[in-house]
Write an enzyme that holds these catalytic residues in place. Structure first.
Site, PDB file in Angstrom:
ATOM      1  N   CYS A 135       0.701  -0.914  -0.245  1.00  0.00           N
ATOM      2  CA  CYS A 135       0.169  -0.113   0.364  1.00  0.00           C
ATOM      3  C   CYS A 135       0.933   1.272   0.506  1.00  0.00           C
ATOM      4  CB  CYS A 135      -0.921   0.027   1.096  1.00  0.00           C
ATOM      5  SG  CYS A 135      -1.808  -1.437   1.595  1.00  0.00           S
TER       6      CYS A 135
ATOM      7  N   SER B 244     -12.022  -5.424   9.314  1.00  0.00           N
ATOM      8  CA  SER B 244     -11.768  -4.325   8.248  1.00  0.00           C
ATOM      9  C   SER B 244     -13.172  -4.652   7.366  1.00  0.00           C
ATOM     10  CB  SER B 244     -10.209  -5.680   7.702  1.00  0.00           C
ATOM     11  OG  SER B 244     -10.102  -5.547   6.728  1.00  0.00           O
TER      12      SER B 244
ATOM     13  N   GLU C 295      -8.506  -4.994  13.595  1.00  0.00           N
ATOM     14  CA  GLU C 295      -9.556  -5.636  13.486  1.00  0.00           C
ATOM     15  C   GLU C 295      -9.662  -6.872  13.620  1.00  0.00           C
ATOM     16  OE1 GLU C 295      -8.976  -2.284   9.740  1.00  0.00           O
ATOM     17  OE2 GLU C 295      -7.910  -3.658   9.742  1.00  0.00           O
TER      18      GLU C 295
ATOM     19  N   CYS D  60      -5.198  -2.982  -0.620  1.00  0.00           N
ATOM     20  CA  CYS D  60      -5.858  -3.459  -0.487  1.00  0.00           C
ATOM     21  C   CYS D  60      -7.096  -3.356  -1.929  1.00  0.00           C
ATOM     22  CB  CYS D  60      -6.626  -4.262   0.313  1.00  0.00           C
ATOM     23  SG  CYS D  60      -5.419  -4.919   1.374  1.00  0.00           S
TER      24      CYS D  60
ATOM     25  N   ASP E 159      -4.961   1.745   5.317  1.00  0.00           N
ATOM     26  CA  ASP E 159      -5.500   2.286   6.317  1.00  0.00           C
ATOM     27  C   ASP E 159      -6.109   3.264   6.530  1.00  0.00           C
ATOM     28  OD1 ASP E 159      -6.593  -0.138   5.039  1.00  0.00           O
ATOM     29  OD2 ASP E 159      -7.198  -1.183   6.650  1.00  0.00           O
ATOM     30  N   LYS E 160      -5.191   3.736   7.328  1.00  0.00           N
ATOM     31  CA  LYS E 160      -5.280   4.289   8.479  1.00  0.00           C
ATOM     32  C   LYS E 160      -4.661   5.851   8.554  1.00  0.00           C
ATOM     33  CE  LYS E 160      -7.618   1.151  10.965  1.00  0.00           C
ATOM     34  NZ  LYS E 160      -7.283  -0.339  10.040  1.00  0.00           N
TER      35      LYS E 160
END
Length: 563
Positions: A51, A478, A452, A201, A125-126
């Site tokens: 990522c 998630s 998660e 993802c 994600d964060k």
């Protein structure tokens, strides 16, 4: 013309700060450069995660383009956590706390160095909410670039048939192997081919969800959330971002001019229509707090009750983010939602134009596509985000109900203090049809860090139990999780919430239509259990997680750490 160096002039123009100027000369600036506006390029780069591994290169392109705009551009990096790599381990406790650490570190560098504007480049994600929280606190001209989604993986089986893969395929392969549905060779083939290169993802998981939400907020360029990481068009976005940064400086258009209560509603609307991650609830609550805007759990339910689920995207659907981009991308979805009256088109964006003005010049969804359903024939008439309350969640819980799982589940509790014990029970065959799997002490304080539960949900799905059991937790899920799942249960077990009192065999009822989550145990019995209950000792008493445990708020207020 107004000077653009509104903040940096503090250290570059005052003779009393000659030492600062000397250090900037050492960093490569000329005397003329000291009169230019300075742009901080905040990249969430590191090598060890698909990522993020390309974001350093992106930052170099942005830096060069920004200097071509006659601005000073300095790159800096902040921390990150790979959810996919840390999932199911103690490392996952650092994931949600990394959001606030990202916000804190960006705020620290931007504030200390007096940069006039910021371009944030985010991947996992964060990253995205952390960057935007910093924008809200600083309120200096800013925009975000999303690193983009990964390509779909491909596996070719012995018969020559090609199977499209993503990260959840790799997670679910473990449960499939346990259940004997695939052999070890197939499992290994899935693992080796699920992630073919850079990018976040691929399904409508948390990274893509938050990228879409932030595009709807107006803080990225159109298409930023849906252009894949390796698409040549990403280079154009990187260079355009520099031009936009200068325009933002010239007009002094700042994040708090763009993010409003109405644009937050736009963001939630897009999340609902796309079937996005429940993590969006936590992150948008935290973003609202950073911008001093009102937002509550009830607002998510209000919007989800009127916005249909339109996207046939993984984890519960068939397609991935690159498929959405192929048929028109996030702007085409927003154009549909605007036409149908679900979005406020008057909201401002970083382009200097309104959302409606941006979308007017862009094409809609491709003819014949089936990634996004028509509003008249949605996947679900209302949204998938469901806020539950009841005797087991007096302060609220968040469910992700697409309708494919059913709308009601009642079963017998099987209780685990942590996900590791639950995973072992599935392996041993102890989790069976009719169970409500309870995983507790995984909240923001109890986890710590509210890990998660993708490993548990993926294992359940892989084992073929997805339609036969429900899973509830004070942890979170998630964006890749699917099934009959409820998370964010508050108060959490470690804080003495009712979840702490559940025992094996208790009857639990989840009703998505009534929006209730109830424990069917006699009040006197619960009082007796509470009298015997003692709070668990903190899992850590030093370092980052100990500080987080002391500072973090409830999931129902976004797990914020700054008041």
């Amino acid at each position: 013309m107004a000077k653009l160096n509104r903040h940096s002039r503090t250290i570059t123009q005052d003779a009393s700060h000659g030492a600062a100027q000397a250090m900037l000369h050492a960093a490569g600036l000329s005397k003329d450069d000291l009169d230019k506006a300075q742009v901080g390029i905040a990249s969430v780069w590191w090598d060890g995660n698909p990522c993020n591994m390309h974001l350093g290169d992106f930052a170099g392109v942005v830096q060069g383009a920004t200097r071509e705009q006659d601005l000073v551009a300095f790159r800096f990096h902040t921390v990150g956590v790979s959810d996919g790599i840390s999932m199911g381990t103690s490392g996952m406790s650092y994931s949600l706390p990394s959001r606030d650490l990202i916000a804190d570190s960006i705020e620290t560098v931007m504030g200390a160095q007096h940069y006039d504007a910021m371009i944030a480049i985010a991947g996992c994600d964060k990253n995205m909410p952390g960057c935007v929280m910093a924008m809200g606190r600083l309120n200096r001209p800013s925009l975000m670039i999303y690193g983009g989604t990964i390509r779909a993986g491909i596996r070719t089986d012995a018969a020559g048939t090609k199977h499209k893969l993503d990260i959840v395929s790799a997670f679910q392969s473990y449960g499939e192997a346990i259940a004997g549905r695939i052999d070890e060779e197939t499992r290994q083939d899935i693992v080796e081919n699920a992630c073919p290169g850079p990018g976040a993802c691929g399904g409508m998981y948390t990274a893509n969800t938050m990228a879409c939400a932030i595009e709807a907020l107006g803080l990225t360029l159109p298409y930023s959330s849906s252009i894949p990481a390796e698409d040549p068009r990403k280079d154009g976005e990187l260079k355009e971002a520099a031009r936009v940064a200068k325009s933002l400086l010239a007009s002094n258009l700042r994040p708090r001019d763009i993010v409003t209560a109405e644009s937050l509603e736009n963001a939630i609307t897009v999340v609902v229509a796309l079937g996005g991650s429940t993590n969006a609830v936590l992150h948008l609550l935290a973003i609202a707090h950073a911008f001093d805007l009102p937002l509550e759990l009830s607002d998510f339910q209000r919007i989800s009750s009127k916005v249909p689920l339109l996207a046939d995207l993984k984890p519960s659907g068939r397609y991935v983010m690159e498929d959405l981009h192929r048929v028109g991308g996030t702007p085409a979805v927003m154009k549909l939602l605007l036409r149908e009256g679900f979005l406020d088109g008057a909201q401002r964006t970083i382009t200097g134009r309104t959302l409606a003005e941006n979308l007017a010049a862009l094409p809609g969804l491709a003819d014949g596509q089936d990634v996004i359903r028509p509003v008249a024939t949605p996947i679900k008439d209302t949204g998938h985000l469901t806020v539950l309350q009841g005797s087991l969640a007096p302060e609220g819980a968040v469910a992700k109900i697409t309708g494919k799982e059913g709308l009601r589940f009642e079963g017998s509790a099987i209780v685990f203090d942590g996900e590791e014990a639950m995973l072992e029970a599935v392996k041993e065959g102890a989790v069976r049809a009719g169970h409500v799997v309870v995983i507790r002490n995984e909240g923001p304080k109890g986890g710590p860090g509210m890990p998660e539960m993708l490993a548990p949900t993926a294992t359940i799905m892989g084992a073929g139990l997805g339609s036969d059991v429900a899973l509830i937790t004070d942890g979170r899920f998630s964006g890749g999780s699917h099934g009959f799942i409820v998370g964010h249960i508050t108060p959490e077990a470690a804080a003495g919430g009712p979840l702490a009192l559940v025992q094996d065999g208790d009857r639990i009822e989840i009703d998505a239509e009534k929006r209730t989550l109830d424990l069917h145990v006699d009040r006197d019995e619960l009082n007796a259990r509470r009298a015997k209950w003692t709070a668990p000792a903190p899992k850590t008493t030093r370092g980052r997680l100990a500080k987080y445990t002391k500072l973090v708020s409830s999931a129902s207020t976004g797990c914020i750490t700054d008041g």
